[in-house]
Design a protein around this motif. Structure first.
Motif, short mmCIF file in Angstrom:
data_model
loop_
_atom_site.label_atom_id
_atom_site.label_comp_id
_atom_site.label_asym_id
_atom_site.label_seq_id
_atom_site.Cartn_x
_atom_site.Cartn_y
_atom_site.Cartn_z
N ALA A 33 -24.83 14.05 11.81
CA ALA A 33 -25.92 13.82 12.38
C ALA A 33 -26.95 12.97 11.46
O ALA A 33 -27.77 12.08 12.11
N LEU A 34 -26.66 13.06 10.13
CA LEU A 34 -27.40 12.28 9.16
C LEU A 34 -26.98 11.11 9.24
O LEU A 34 -28.11 9.96 9.22
N ASP A 35 -25.74 10.69 9.47
CA ASP A 35 -25.39 9.14 9.74
C ASP A 35 -26.18 8.47 11.13
O ASP A 35 -26.61 7.29 11.09
N LYS A 37 -28.84 9.62 12.36
CA LYS A 37 -30.24 9.44 11.98
C LYS A 37 -30.51 8.14 11.05
O LYS A 37 -31.55 7.60 11.56
N HIS A 38 -29.86 7.69 10.26
CA HIS A 38 -29.77 6.57 9.51
C HIS A 38 -29.77 5.53 10.57
O HIS A 38 -30.52 4.41 10.63
N GLN A 39 -28.75 5.56 11.22
CA GLN A 39 -28.32 4.41 12.45
C GLN A 39 -29.91 4.30 13.17
O GLN A 39 -30.37 3.19 13.62
N LEU A 40 -30.45 5.44 13.83
CA LEU A 40 -31.65 5.38 14.69
C LEU A 40 -32.72 4.87 14.02
O LEU A 40 -33.47 4.04 14.48
N ASP A 41 -32.79 5.20 12.57
CA ASP A 41 -34.00 4.66 11.93
C ASP A 41 -33.95 3.14 11.65
O ASP A 41 -34.88 2.31 11.79
N GLU A 44 -34.96 1.59 15.26
CA GLU A 44 -36.16 1.69 15.30
C GLU A 44 -36.82 0.63 14.54
O GLU A 44 -37.69 -0.14 14.95
#
Length: 177
Positions: A33-35, A37-41, A44
């Motif tokens: 999930a952390l990976d 989240k980084h991709q999503l950031d 964005e």
């Protein structure tokens, strides 16, 4: 066939491993999930940058559109003014032509009504008239012609005042009469 299936499975596993390796943002060897989240950031941030660029482009296009509209309005006003001027000039030319035609017609009628003896007599006096006209002070004549409209306006005003006084006196006479 089994060999082909094994090769395809190996290729698929290699491909999934390569994809997982590039998706591992944290470098811990697994996609979690952390990976994500980084991709999503990152996505964005890219979208926000793209949104800012799009808004700047839209503002620029909006300014260009308003400038084009202003230019078209100014050009329309100029064209309208020119059309009005051309129309006025055209009407003046038509009026002048009609006046010249009327004068020419009057002159032709007058010449047609003259007998030849009168015409000869007029032609004999023409050089004397030309001499007298050459002796006229043109500047004085121009000055008189320039003051003539004002004088005519003053005469018209006096006529109106006389009419007003006559009307007043007529009303006074009818009251006492």
């Amino acid at each position: 066939m089994e060999k082909l299936n094994k090769q395809m499975d190996d290729a698929l596993n290699t491909k999934v491993a390569a994809l997982n390796a590039t998706d591992d943002e944290t470098g811990d060897g697994k996609v979690d999930a952390l990976d994500l989240k980084h991709q999503l950031d990152r996505v964005e941030a890219q979208l926000e940058l793209q949104d800012q660029q799009n808004r700047a482009l839209l503002r620029s296009q909006k300014r260009l559109l308003w400038a084009a509209i202003a230019i078209v309005v100014v050009l329309c006003l100029i064209m309208g003014g020119l059309l009005l001027r051309f129309n006025t000039a055209y009407n003046q030319v038509i009026t002048t032509c009609a006046q010249v035609n009327e004068i020419a017609g009057t002159l032709q009628d007058s010449l047609a009504k003259l007998d030849t003896e009168q015409l000869d007599s007029m032609m004999q006096t023409l050089p004397d008239i030309a001499d007298k006209l050459s002796q006229i002070d043109v500047d004085a004549l121009n000055d008189v012609m320039a003051k003539l409209p004002a004088t005519m306006d003053a005469v018209a005003q006096l006529q109106q005042q006389l009419n007003s006084v006559a009307s007043f006196l007529g009303n006074v006479g009818s009251i006492f009469g």
